[in-house]
Design an enzyme around this catalytic site. Structure first.
Site, PDB file in Angstrom:
ATOM      1  CG  PHE A 132      -2.044   0.943   1.140  1.00 16.89           C
ATOM      2  CD1 PHE A 132      -3.186   0.648   0.408  1.00 16.89           C
ATOM      3  CD2 PHE A 132      -1.959   2.167   1.780  1.00 16.89           C
ATOM      4  CE1 PHE A 132      -4.226   1.555   0.328  1.00 16.89           C
ATOM      5  CE2 PHE A 132      -2.996   3.080   1.698  1.00 16.89           C
ATOM      6  CZ  PHE A 132      -4.131   2.772   0.968  1.00 16.89           C
ATOM      7  CG  ASP A 205      -0.223  -2.124   7.119  1.00 16.64           C
ATOM      8  OD1 ASP A 205      -1.342  -2.407   7.600  1.00 16.64           O
ATOM      9  OD2 ASP A 205       0.015  -1.061   6.524  1.00 16.64           O
ATOM     10  CE1 TYR A 230      -9.574   3.092   6.439  1.00 16.15           C
ATOM     11  CE2 TYR A 230      -8.557   4.317   8.229  1.00 16.15           C
ATOM     12  CZ  TYR A 230      -8.499   3.820   6.939  1.00 16.15           C
ATOM     13  OH  TYR A 230      -7.401   4.030   6.168  1.00 16.15           O
ATOM     14  CE  LYS A 231      -8.037   0.057   4.943  1.00 14.72           C
ATOM     15  NZ  LYS A 231      -6.618  -0.003   4.645  1.00 14.72           N
ATOM     16  NE  ARG A 378     -10.244  -3.336  -2.422  1.00 14.04           N
ATOM     17  CZ  ARG A 378      -9.608  -2.609  -1.502  1.00 14.04           C
ATOM     18  NH1 ARG A 378      -8.402  -2.942  -1.111  1.00 14.04           N
ATOM     19  NH2 ARG A 378     -10.160  -1.527  -0.999  1.00 14.04           N
TER      20      ARG A 378
END
Ligand SMILES: *Cc1c(COP(=O)(O)O)cnc(C)c1O
Length: 419
Positions: A132, A205, A230-231, A378
């Protein structure tokens, strides 16, 4: 079999899986819009019940009425460690080793800057080219700031190229366990062991791991870790992130010091003296409203068996792959994720030449996933609130869109700022 037979068989299978789903009752903890099949909980989880009430109470009573006394009276100061302890339970860590604070990007800076001095003779950080981007940007800028020969060594795929990149110059390896585009998942235990064999530190991560499947930070040898609130953890847009420091590294010191990481913040002394343990990784005043929302959101993971979470996210992904591959055969979609659920996170991606427009057409029909450049559509499979029947419905809608080319409209090709 024709399409309707295939669909009937898939629906029967989904129905059986829903009947046997041990996590089915957790869906009652969420109020998802009825007309939507939400397959983007890997980017922004929905609010579990109680979060909005908690926010109302914290804002109205604790902030509005109790005001400054809340730091003591409502124990606002403890939020980072209290929320950290709840996250620790989800990621297999002892509770005192996790704090909820700042953003993932900032936490990458803090843990990496704390890790490097632990290997003072080494100058290389290894990561993946497809990591990322924020992780790479933070690393590049930190290493540039350190100068002194520090460099970032990028590899294509840690699953195959890591050993060749490891030597006695490598101080730390920073890896995102689940690739955000393809969903490829690394085995934390064996990868950490290989990193340690080379004398380096393993920094993970967990943006797409925490809350999606079983993680065992302590047992699997992670040195440091970061992750998102927040995921899959459903803490709300821009929710505080978390960081983990293995107990053996509690004396490490990040290159970002602030008063909340001081041994005695309210002594107001001019010199920095780091707090004991992981508290030295705190910097500024905790984000009380956001931490409160995240704390209540984490109740959805209360007393949960993470093995059953992992089993369900795998099975949801397996069913989606089967449904898309049978219903959308010959329609220009190719699987971009591992077929084998043991090396896949809780997401499945497909490539399609017009992926952006296809995703916009899906969203217009209530199937919400997302798009990652250049051609990846996705789909996230959050196991707490999804039902298997939704997965088959989503694949059916995708197949209809592809067959009728419903995506081929100008309005579906206009790129928005957030994809
Ligand atoms: C989502 C994500 C981030 C986000 O970082 P923020 O600082 O919260 O914007 C970081 N790393 C990975 C791997 C991610 O998937």
């Amino acid at each position: 079999m024709d399409q309707s037979d295939i669909l009937r068989a898939l629906r029967a299978k989904a129905e059986q899986l829903d009947l046997e789903d041990g996590l089915a009752e957790r869906a009652c903890l969420f109020d998802l819009p009825r007309a939507m099949i939400y397959l983007d909980g890997n980017s922004l989880g929905p609010p579990p019940h109680g979060v909005v009430d908690r926010l109302t109470r914290v804002a109205g009573q604790e902030w509005g009425v109790d005001l400054i006394t809340s730091w003591n009276k409502n124990r606002w100061m403890e939020l980072s460690s209290r929320v950290g302890a709840k996250i620790a339970a989800v990621v297999g860590a002892e509770s005192a080793s996790v704090r909820a604070c700042d953003s993932t990007s900032i936490n990458v800076f803090k843990v990496l800057s704390a890790a490097l001095p632990l290997r003072p003779a080494r100058r290389v950080v290894v990561s993946e080219r497809g990591n990322f981007p924020t992780d790479l940007y933070v690393t590049q800028q930190l290493l540039a700031g350190l100068g002194d020969g520090y460099e970032l060594r990028l590899i294509d795929d840690a699953a195959t190229d890591l050993d060749a990149a490891l030597d006695d110059t490598v101080a730390a390896v920073l890896l995102t366990q689940v690739d955000y585009r393809t969903g490829r998942k690394l085995d934390m235990k064996s990868v950490s062991a290989r990193i340690h064999d080379a004398g380096a530190l393993a920094i993970w991560d967990l943006a797409h791991s925490a809350g999606a499947f079983s993680v065992a930070l302590d047992a699997d040898g992670a040195d440091f870790a970061v992750g998102c609130g927040y995921k899959f953890l459903n803490g709300g847009p821009g929710a505080p992130a978390f960081l983990y420091v293995a107990r053996r590294h509690w004396n490490a010191m990040p290159m970002l010091a602030g008063w909340m990481g001081h041994a005695a913040p309210f002594a107001f002394t001019p010199d920095y003296r780091p707090a004991e343990g992981v508290d030295r990784f705190l910097v500024g005043t905790p984000s009380v409203l956001a931490l409160s929302a995240l704390e209540t959101a984490l109740d959805a993971y209360g007393d949960i068996d993470m093995a059953s979470v992992q089993a369900k996210s795998s099975a949801l992904g397996d069913l989606f792959i089967e449904a898309v591959e049978t219903l959308c055969d010959g329609q220009g979609v190719t699987l971009a994720s591992p077929c084998d659920a043991s090396v896949r996170g809780a997401q499945v991606s497909f490539r399609h030449a017009e992926g952006y427009a296809v995703m916009q057409a899906l969203i217009a029909q209530g199937v919400v996933g997302d798009f990652r450049a250049p051609d990846v559509i996705r789909f996230g499979f959050a196991p707490l609130y999804l039902q298997y029947a939704m997965i088959v419905d989503a694949a059916k809608i995708l197949s209809d869109i592809l067959r009728t080319k419903a995506w081929d409209r100008p309005e579906f090709k206009v790129r928005a700022a957030v994809t």
